[in-house]
Design a protein around this motif. Structure first.
Motif, PDB file in Angstrom:
ATOM      1  N   PHE A 174      21.142 -26.928  41.547  1.00  0.00           N
ATOM      2  CA  PHE A 174      22.295 -26.196  42.439  1.00  0.00           C
ATOM      3  C   PHE A 174      22.742 -25.148  41.684  1.00  0.00           C
ATOM      4  N   SER A 175      23.034 -25.589  40.324  1.00  0.00           N
ATOM      5  CA  SER A 175      23.708 -24.653  39.291  1.00  0.00           C
ATOM      6  C   SER A 175      22.687 -23.357  39.045  1.00  0.00           C
ATOM      7  N   LEU A 176      21.784 -23.823  38.722  1.00  0.00           N
ATOM      8  CA  LEU A 176      20.697 -22.886  38.414  1.00  0.00           C
ATOM      9  C   LEU A 176      20.500 -21.633  39.308  1.00  0.00           C
ATOM     10  N   LEU A 177      20.480 -22.194  40.934  1.00  0.00           N
ATOM     11  CA  LEU A 177      20.114 -21.282  41.767  1.00  0.00           C
ATOM     12  C   LEU A 177      21.368 -20.249  42.018  1.00  0.00           C
ATOM     13  N   LYS A 178      22.716 -20.878  41.897  1.00  0.00           N
ATOM     14  CA  LYS A 178      23.843 -20.386  41.809  1.00  0.00           C
ATOM     15  C   LYS A 178      23.943 -19.207  40.919  1.00  0.00           C
ATOM     16  N   LYS A 179      23.559 -19.436  39.535  1.00  0.00           N
ATOM     17  CA  LYS A 179      23.622 -18.614  38.644  1.00  0.00           C
ATOM     18  C   LYS A 179      22.693 -17.265  38.954  1.00  0.00           C
ATOM     19  N   PHE A 180      21.574 -17.321  39.588  1.00  0.00           N
ATOM     20  CA  PHE A 180      20.660 -16.237  39.910  1.00  0.00           C
ATOM     21  C   PHE A 180      21.199 -15.582  41.171  1.00  0.00           C
ATOM     22  N   GLY A 181      22.261 -16.395  41.788  1.00  0.00           N
ATOM     23  CA  GLY A 181      22.695 -15.618  43.033  1.00  0.00           C
ATOM     24  C   GLY A 181      21.752 -15.958  44.248  1.00  0.00           C
ATOM     25  N   ILE A 182      20.912 -17.009  44.236  1.00  0.00           N
ATOM     26  CA  ILE A 182      19.992 -17.300  45.378  1.00  0.00           C
ATOM     27  C   ILE A 182      20.502 -18.165  46.347  1.00  0.00           C
ATOM     28  N   GLN A 183      20.569 -18.097  47.527  1.00  0.00           N
ATOM     29  CA  GLN A 183      21.168 -18.594  48.640  1.00  0.00           C
ATOM     30  C   GLN A 183      20.471 -19.948  48.501  1.00  0.00           C
ATOM     31  N   ILE A 184      21.394 -20.982  48.806  1.00  0.00           N
ATOM     32  CA  ILE A 184      20.899 -22.520  48.899  1.00  0.00           C
ATOM     33  C   ILE A 184      20.360 -22.755  50.479  1.00  0.00           C
ATOM     34  N   LYS A 185      19.246 -23.321  50.292  1.00  0.00           N
ATOM     35  CA  LYS A 185      18.722 -23.516  51.866  1.00  0.00           C
ATOM     36  C   LYS A 185      18.659 -25.269  51.656  1.00  0.00           C
ATOM     37  N   PRO A 186      19.370 -25.969  52.296  1.00  0.00           N
ATOM     38  CA  PRO A 186      19.477 -27.590  52.340  1.00  0.00           C
ATOM     39  C   PRO A 186      18.395 -27.850  52.953  1.00  0.00           C
ATOM     40  N   LYS A 187      18.034 -29.245  52.928  1.00  0.00           N
ATOM     41  CA  LYS A 187      16.862 -30.088  53.813  1.00  0.00           C
ATOM     42  C   LYS A 187      17.351 -30.083  55.223  1.00  0.00           C
ATOM     43  N   ALA A 188      16.512 -29.927  56.024  1.00  0.00           N
ATOM     44  CA  ALA A 188      16.791 -30.271  57.554  1.00  0.00           C
ATOM     45  C   ALA A 188      17.503 -31.545  57.964  1.00  0.00           C
ATOM     46  N   GLN A 189      18.396 -31.711  58.761  1.00  0.00           N
ATOM     47  CA  GLN A 189      19.200 -32.753  59.069  1.00  0.00           C
ATOM     48  C   GLN A 189      18.289 -33.685  59.863  1.00  0.00           C
ATOM     49  N   THR A 190      18.263 -34.920  59.768  1.00  0.00           N
ATOM     50  CA  THR A 190      17.615 -35.744  60.471  1.00  0.00           C
ATOM     51  C   THR A 190      18.488 -36.284  61.512  1.00  0.00           C
ATOM     52  N   ALA A 191      17.883 -36.868  62.686  1.00  0.00           N
ATOM     53  CA  ALA A 191      18.655 -37.073  63.900  1.00  0.00           C
ATOM     54  C   ALA A 191      17.573 -38.218  64.613  1.00  0.00           C
ATOM     55  N   THR A 192      18.246 -39.443  65.284  1.00  0.00           N
ATOM     56  CA  THR A 192      17.254 -40.289  66.183  1.00  0.00           C
ATOM     57  C   THR A 192      17.502 -39.818  67.470  1.00  0.00           C
ATOM     58  N   LEU A 193      16.447 -40.107  68.262  1.00  0.00           N
ATOM     59  CA  LEU A 193      16.150 -39.970  69.622  1.00  0.00           C
ATOM     60  C   LEU A 193      15.515 -40.950  70.438  1.00  0.00           C
ATOM     61  N   GLU A 194      16.161 -41.773  71.296  1.00  0.00           N
ATOM     62  CA  GLU A 194      15.662 -42.793  72.388  1.00  0.00           C
ATOM     63  C   GLU A 194      14.725 -42.000  72.975  1.00  0.00           C
ATOM     64  N   VAL A 195      13.534 -42.524  73.246  1.00  0.00           N
ATOM     65  CA  VAL A 195      12.308 -42.135  73.901  1.00  0.00           C
ATOM     66  C   VAL A 195      12.245 -43.320  75.015  1.00  0.00           C
ATOM     67  N   LEU A 196      11.959 -43.075  76.200  1.00  0.00           N
ATOM     68  CA  LEU A 196      11.786 -44.272  77.293  1.00  0.00           C
ATOM     69  C   LEU A 196      10.737 -43.698  78.235  1.00  0.00           C
ATOM     70  N   TRP A 197       9.768 -44.483  78.464  1.00  0.00           N
ATOM     71  CA  TRP A 197       8.868 -44.424  79.272  1.00  0.00           C
ATOM     72  C   TRP A 197       9.332 -44.805  80.678  1.00  0.00           C
ATOM     73  N   SER A 198       8.946 -43.907  81.794  1.00  0.00           N
ATOM     74  CA  SER A 198       9.715 -44.033  83.196  1.00  0.00           C
ATOM     75  C   SER A 198       8.343 -44.155  84.206  1.00  0.00           C
ATOM     76  N   PRO A 199       8.537 -45.023  84.958  1.00  0.00           N
ATOM     77  CA  PRO A 199       7.634 -45.235  86.117  1.00  0.00           C
ATOM     78  C   PRO A 199       7.559 -44.226  87.307  1.00  0.00           C
ATOM     79  N   PRO A 200       6.522 -43.922  88.058  1.00  0.00           N
ATOM     80  CA  PRO A 200       6.924 -43.033  89.113  1.00  0.00           C
ATOM     81  C   PRO A 200       7.404 -43.304  90.265  1.00  0.00           C
TER      82      PRO A 200
END
Length: 365
Positions: A174-200
């Motif tokens: 983080f400090s090295l990237l800031k010294k070079f003026g490089i924009q920080i790109k953080p990791k993607a956020q993780t979220a949970t999603l409930e998946v449900l099978w539905s009958p016809p």
């Protein structure tokens, strides 16, 4: 030249008696081939291609000798590396860099270079070349170290800000990237999603399908199961397909499903798959490999004459069909089950009890 239409009459194969006597097993071989009702012109098929068309690219691939793939290829030609730097490394690996040895091997390059600089040159080594360039371009001026640091920092900032790579959680990075003026790109956020099978809905039948490819050489199989509006098991199937592609396995599953629905006179069918390619294939028949075109057209003609729906579902709600596809790898043949197979019993009960599955989703910042 004989065409398929010469041997097809009243929706069935019709061979002349002399042909049947000469080739007694021919009728048994072609009886398993389904043909669509619509009149389609016969085509020549190039067997090694997916769409059956012979193009100049396929001719080149067939005739040309296969070239080994270099292990460093993806490292040099990377999206995060400027093309000018990639070109230098590529020329260095292929011994195409303009070194003294390479330039001398090409002929009178130094004579042309001397005429261009309007100087008398005596070049015996690469150091002599750099000395001449230093006199002509920089007039023997020694560059300041601060200027060199500034140039290096500017190049690092340019490459870093154009990169799609994400940063790690290290404070040193983080400090090295800031010294070079490089924009920080953080990791993607993780979220949970409930998946449900539905009958016809009432009166409809739902069929979940899936395909699988494993091993080297790869072996393919597919599977699916029909359930009614109460989520009760009606029939399930699986089939072993041999050495085929993943697209072939995924597209063969809806063919078997529609053929089974036709045999059972199912007029309201909901087809569900976790492979979006299958959904697109029902909209664009050009996506179907030539090996499956004939049976696909027969099933497609049946689907447009009934109440039919095909949708995409996440894999977490398609575990039953996925397990049946793996059963197909073990069965080595087409199998129909009027009972709930033991390999899908747990997932089947989870679907019937409306138990959701958890899916991890990544969201960019």
């Amino acid at each position: 030249m004989t065409k398929v239409s010469d041997w097809w009459s009243n929706n069935s194969w019709s061979l002349k008696k002399n042909i049947q006597l000469s080739f007694p097993n021919l009728l048994k071989l072609i009886e398993g081939v389904s043909l669509p009702d619509e009149d389609i012109e016969d085509l020549y098929i190039w067997k090694s291609t997916k769409d059956g068309l012979l193009t100049l690219r396929e001719v080149y691939i067939t005739i040309a000798k296969p070239r080994p793939i270099a292990f460093w290829n993806s490292c040099v030609w990377d999206l995060d590396t400027p093309p000018a730097h990639s070109m230098i490394v590529w020329r260095l690996i292929h011994n195409k860099l303009q070194t003294d040895e390479n330039l001398r091997a090409r002929g009178h390059i130094w004579r042309w270079f001397a005429n261009h600089l309007q100087m008398n040159l005596v070049i015996n080594s690469i150091e002599d070349c750099w000395r001449v360039l230093d006199q002509h371009w920089f007039e023997n001026i020694v560059p300041c170290w601060k200027s060199s640091v500034t140039i290096v920092a500017a190049h690092a900032k340019l490459v870093g800000n154009n990169s799609n790579r994400v940063s790690n959680s290290s404070m040193t990075s983080f400090s090295l990237l800031k010294k070079f003026g490089i924009q920080i790109k953080p990791k993607a956020q993780t979220a949970t999603l409930e998946v449900l099978w539905s009958p016809p809905i009432v009166g409809w039948m739902k069929c979940n399908i899936d395909g699988v490819v494993l091993g080297n050489p790869r072996l393919a199989a597919c599977g699916g199961l029909f359930r009614d509006h109460n989520a009760n098991h009606v029939v399930s199937f699986c089939d072993f397909l041999g050495n085929e592609s993943p697209e072939f396995a995924e597209l063969f599953a809806p063919i078997l499903a529609l053929e089974e629905a036709k045999r059972r006179n199912i007029n309201k069918l909901w087809l569900e798959t976790d492979f979006l390619y299958v959904v697109n294939a029902f909209r664009n028949r050009a996506l179907v490999p030539w090996k499956l075109c004939s049976r696909w057209l027969v099933c497609w003609n049946y689907s447009i004459n009934i109440d039919f729906l095909v949708t995409h579902i996440y894999r977490e709600a398609n575990f039953c069909a996925d397990s049946l596809a793996y059963v197909g790898l073990k069965c080595k043949s087409l199998r129909l089950f009027t009972f709930v197979h033991e390999d899908i019993s747990i997932d089947y009960l989870l679907d019937k009890s409306d138990t959701p599955r958890i899916r991890l989703c990544h969201f960019g910042v």
